[in-house]
Scaffold this motif. Structure first.
Motif, PDB file in Angstrom:
ATOM      1  N   UNK B  44       0.867  -1.184   0.000  1.00 49.06           N
ATOM      2  CA  UNK B  44       0.000   0.000   0.000  1.00 49.06           C
ATOM      3  C   UNK B  44       0.899   1.227   0.000  1.00 49.06           C
ATOM      4  N   UNK B  45       0.558   2.221  -0.787  1.00 48.38           N
ATOM      5  CA  UNK B  45       1.315   3.463  -0.794  1.00 48.38           C
ATOM      6  C   UNK B  45       1.273   4.070   0.608  1.00 48.38           C
ATOM      7  N   UNK B  46       2.455   4.344   1.184  1.00 53.27           N
ATOM      8  CA  UNK B  46       2.501   4.894   2.537  1.00 53.27           C
ATOM      9  C   UNK B  46       1.820   6.266   2.570  1.00 53.27           C
ATOM     10  N   UNK B  47       1.201   6.595   3.685  1.00 50.47           N
ATOM     11  CA  UNK B  47       0.479   7.858   3.803  1.00 50.47           C
ATOM     12  C   UNK B  47       0.311   8.237   5.273  1.00 50.47           C
ATOM     13  N   UNK B  48      -0.020   9.486   5.487  1.00 49.73           N
ATOM     14  CA  UNK B  48      -0.471   9.939   6.806  1.00 49.73           C
ATOM     15  C   UNK B  48      -1.508  11.015   6.565  1.00 49.73           C
ATOM     16  N   UNK B  49      -2.268  11.321   7.623  1.00 50.52           N
ATOM     17  CA  UNK B  49      -3.223  12.400   7.426  1.00 50.52           C
ATOM     18  C   UNK B  49      -4.175  12.585   8.582  1.00 50.52           C
ATOM     19  N   UNK B  50      -5.097  13.499   8.334  1.00 47.54           N
ATOM     20  CA  UNK B  50      -6.045  13.975   9.346  1.00 47.54           C
ATOM     21  C   UNK B  50      -7.462  13.815   8.806  1.00 47.54           C
ATOM     22  N   UNK B  51      -8.335  13.284   9.655  1.00 48.17           N
ATOM     23  CA  UNK B  51      -9.736  13.090   9.269  1.00 48.17           C
ATOM     24  C   UNK B  51     -10.625  13.441  10.448  1.00 48.17           C
ATOM     25  N   UNK B  52     -11.841  13.849  10.159  1.00 54.67           N
ATOM     26  CA  UNK B  52     -12.768  14.118  11.240  1.00 54.67           C
ATOM     27  C   UNK B  52     -14.199  14.095  10.766  1.00 54.67           C
ATOM     28  N   UNK B  53     -15.085  13.869  11.724  1.00 54.98           N
ATOM     29  CA  UNK B  53     -16.524  13.841  11.478  1.00 54.98           C
ATOM     30  C   UNK B  53     -17.220  14.634  12.571  1.00 54.98           C
ATOM     31  N   UNK B  54     -18.164  15.464  12.195  1.00 56.06           N
ATOM     32  CA  UNK B  54     -18.960  16.208  13.169  1.00 56.06           C
ATOM     33  C   UNK B  54     -20.425  15.851  12.994  1.00 56.06           C
ATOM     34  N   UNK B  55     -21.070  15.490  14.093  1.00 52.82           N
ATOM     35  CA  UNK B  55     -22.489  15.161  14.046  1.00 52.82           C
ATOM     36  C   UNK B  55     -23.297  16.456  14.079  1.00 52.82           C
ATOM     37  N   UNK B  56     -24.035  16.720  13.011  1.00 51.33           N
ATOM     38  CA  UNK B  56     -24.814  17.963  12.922  1.00 51.33           C
ATOM     39  C   UNK B  56     -26.257  17.760  13.374  1.00 51.33           C
ATOM     40  N   UNK B  57     -26.605  16.513  13.774  1.00 47.04           N
ATOM     41  CA  UNK B  57     -27.972  16.225  14.202  1.00 47.04           C
ATOM     42  C   UNK B  57     -28.845  15.828  13.020  1.00 47.04           C
ATOM     43  N   UNK B  58     -29.936  15.112  13.322  1.00 46.77           N
ATOM     44  CA  UNK B  58     -30.861  14.718  12.256  1.00 46.77           C
ATOM     45  C   UNK B  58     -30.240  13.791  11.239  1.00 46.77           C
ATOM     46  N   UNK B  59     -29.211  13.042  11.641  1.00 43.47           N
ATOM     47  CA  UNK B  59     -28.578  12.105  10.717  1.00 43.47           C
ATOM     48  C   UNK B  59     -27.569  12.752   9.793  1.00 43.47           C
ATOM     49  N   UNK B  60     -27.415  14.057   9.898  1.00 37.68           N
ATOM     50  CA  UNK B  60     -26.491  14.785   9.032  1.00 37.68           C
ATOM     51  C   UNK B  60     -25.121  14.865   9.698  1.00 37.68           C
TER      52      UNK B  60
END
Lengths: 347, 347, 347
Positions: B44-60
């Motif tokens: 696999x091509x080596x990588x690094x990084x940043x990810x995030x998820x924010x719950x906006x309510x109502x399934x969004x």
């Protein structure tokens, strides 16, 4: 991210680094004048990066490191133009009862013996031993650093022995990756020994490949960036160094001696002496390095003498302030006096 | 950061990545000799990084990704010179009951169908299908990869459907950003279907824009970096592929078939077959890809056959060791044998 | 890293950032035609980075920041080619009862007064005041931004006063690092005052050094990248601005006025007016900036008028959607209309 309860946690990676900036006046031997500067890395080259360890069971662990040198005065990446993003570390490996193995970009064999056995540590700005070993002067002196191949090697395998009563050793091998020619490679080894107040070290390397850039190719003369008067270029360097420290509590003494030789007539002999002494909440540091450069490739013998004296004050375990003065002399060149006042913060 | 109680916590971002390095000997079809290498990205091509998820309510939910390819053998950023810092992902978007939308740099439509439907996954070193689709050979063969436009698209909008009983699809649109000319753009789509032991996929793309670099501009011929014998350059590529896997438990079977065509006489047809079989704590992997390249733009027909066989051993869910051998052949060119022995660590 | 209990915690560093992408059509004054685009930074220049604070006791704290501008449409680092990795922030410092000191790359004195006193904030795409102050037009108009020396300064020391009842000030000094010539430097200062519905600001700077690149050297004319008709280049710029906001609850009013002068005959005068008004879950934003450019160095007087109207809808405290239209006019040039529809997500 803000200062609130964690909604999501890091599990496998530590973000860490160091920011070190200083203000001062720099004039190295051979410089025409002084420069007032605000520079990065007075005591330690600034860096940031990512590291992690996974427990595989049975004493076996997987490790990775991705760390990056930075210039915290301008925000530039790397130590110099063309340096790679993760030139400090880019490796993956295993550790266990057998010792350890690292695969990727990692330390050169000269690194730990030189930085651990001089009182200014890994200062590429003020540590006389490190300046002589690793930092070329881009001025009229044409003085190049003694050790070829960089302080980190790419495409490298390191085997580290277990710790035998304070003794450990590292075997380093860098593939040259030249199609059809496996003779192009770097090899080296070092050892570290710690026993109460005494510590000893040594390294040897045989370098045929520059790092991280292979420019100019086929040239491992010190620094690899300044043509010799004869027009010769070295394609192989052998180097060794021995060092020791002894801690008398009121003062810790440092000494190293090493030599380089090449496939052309060019030889360096470097002696360094130093001390550190606890004073107040900090330490007084003093160090001197002397390099004698000989060989028909450079013509007349040259000598360089560099002396630094400083005080390093600990604000905490992670943050310190430092003040350092330095004198740098090379045969038949203007000598230079420098000083720096800085702050170093680890995170 | 050290291994202590948290004084300050990450709330909104996950730092993750993968370091994969191997040692081996590489000789692709057309290479004059073998090279002993320590390279990054065997599996696999080596990588690094940043990810995030924010719950906006109502399934969004709001999501972002900033991830970066790296070369963990030298510490270089990117996959090749000129690659962008976050060429793996640089996007922000929303997901909800409507499906999802991503805005920025994200996957190309060819990526998931090719990597999920061959046993060597996203190996840009040893997966025959990925080598044929995505990796140009910079040697005497002049062989270029079949699929234009990169495996990630910049300036892109992706709409992802909800999952309908195992079926989902993605619609991809990349703006060309050419002043006064909106006809310059990439479009594509793919689908994925998972039903018990069976999985099916397909993609289509129409590519007029290179990624992440637009060099040479107005040239989307495969790889975009090697002039055709006729001096022609393609400015548009259409491509499609269908694929499937079936898991018989003792062995999982893989097959794909696809074609490309251009606005010049240049067509590729690629068939790939493969299998993976659980053996011990790992899997035996085998894969073969065959590409037939035709059209007056290249003169006589050319064929390429690449075969890889390997074993991937899981030390844990996050760390594996692999050993792979590969044979690569192109019409009228020296064939090449390669092998690699590596370690892959996820964090 | 995955969504599991932490095996290892961050102690000393926060990873944070912002991803802002929009789709739209852009045509600035002087552009020959419109471009449909998917671009980064419609409301705020996208960035990521690392920050930390260490409590040293006695009210003293050590701080560092390493933050990086990015283009989240392509994944490119920096704001433009040649920008440094951490051009947004690369500094270390101390704060306490004395105020604060920062050493490294940090804000220029013009930054906070300009972004806090216009309703579009730090939008380098749609805020009329910021466009006039900081963003050159690389088109037929030859219009350059008014303020020299960038919005961040390298090699800088900032002293920040304590907050005196809503009033605080910053003194900025950038070393030019020219060997033997200490007259080459930037100096500046600003103040911020907040008292209930009223806020006031002002800055002054004297700029002789470009940032982060010193290209072309010895040229601080606006933007430093477009030759004046006379062939003259400015080597020094003086600039000041005053601004204020007043919040009437149903509407917040914004106004600034500033001037620049140079060591050649070239003067800018910029007036900006704006308002923001809460409507629904968001705010209506409107802003207008007018710059009059005079002086024999450019020949006939030139005027630029830029007007933006938008709506910024908050999905949460961290995520917002925006829609903006803009009109841009320069004397004797084609005027341009632009619009953008985007999403901004903070992490």
């Amino acid at each position: 991210g803000a200062f609130a309860a964690p909604a999501m946690a890091q599990t496998n990676v530590t973000v860490s680094g160091l920011v070190d900036n200083y203000v001062g006046s720099m004039r190295m031997a051979g410089d025409a004048s002084s420069s007032r500067v605000l520079n990065s890395g007075g005591m330690t080259t600034s860096w940031f990066g990512f590291k992690g360890t996974e427990d595989l069971g049975g004493g076996l662990k997987a490790n990775f490191k991705l760390t990056s040198f930075i210039q915290a005065d301008t925000g530039r990446q790397g130590r110099f133009p063309g340096d790679t993003l993760f030139s400090r570390d880019a490796n993956v490996g295993l550790t266990g009862s057998f010792g350890g193995i690292s695969i990727g970009r990692d330390l050169a064999p000269n690194f730990l013996p030189t930085i651990l056995f001089n009182p200014f540590g890994d200062s590429f700005t003020f540590a006389p031993l490190i300046l002589h070993a690793d930092v070329p002067l881009f001025n009229a002196s044409g003085w190049t650093n003694s050790l070829a191949g960089d302080t980190g090697w790419s495409n490298e395998i390191i085997y580290t022995t277990p710790n035998f009563g304070g003794f450990s050793a590292n075997i380093h091998y860098q593939l040259g990756e030249v199609p059809g020619d496996n003779s192009k490679r770097n090899v080296g080894a070092n050892f570290l020994y710690f026993a109460g107040p005494l510590a000893l070290t040594g390294f040897y390397h045989n370098v045929k490949v520059n790092n991280p850039l292979n420019v100019p190719a086929n040239n491992v003369q010190p620094a690899g960036n300044i043509p010799l008067p004869t027009g010769l270029t070295a394609t192989e360097q052998k180097a060794w160094m021995l060092g020791g420290t002894y801690d008398l509590s009121v003062v810790k003494l440092f000494a190293t001696y090493g030599q380089t030789s090449h496939d052309i007539a060019l030889d360096d002999k470097t002696l360094s002496l130093g001390l550190s002494a606890p004073v107040g909440a900090g330490k007084v540091l003093a160090s001197w390095a002397n390099t004698k450069r000989t060989g028909s490739a450079i013509g007349a013998d040259q000598k360089r003498n560099t002396t630094s004296i400083g005080y390093d004050y600990d604000m905490s375990k992670r943050t310190d302030l430092y003040a350092i003065v330095m004198n740098d002399r090379i045969t038949n060149r203007d000598s230079g006096n420098s000083f720096g006042l800085g702050i170093r913060h680890r995170f």
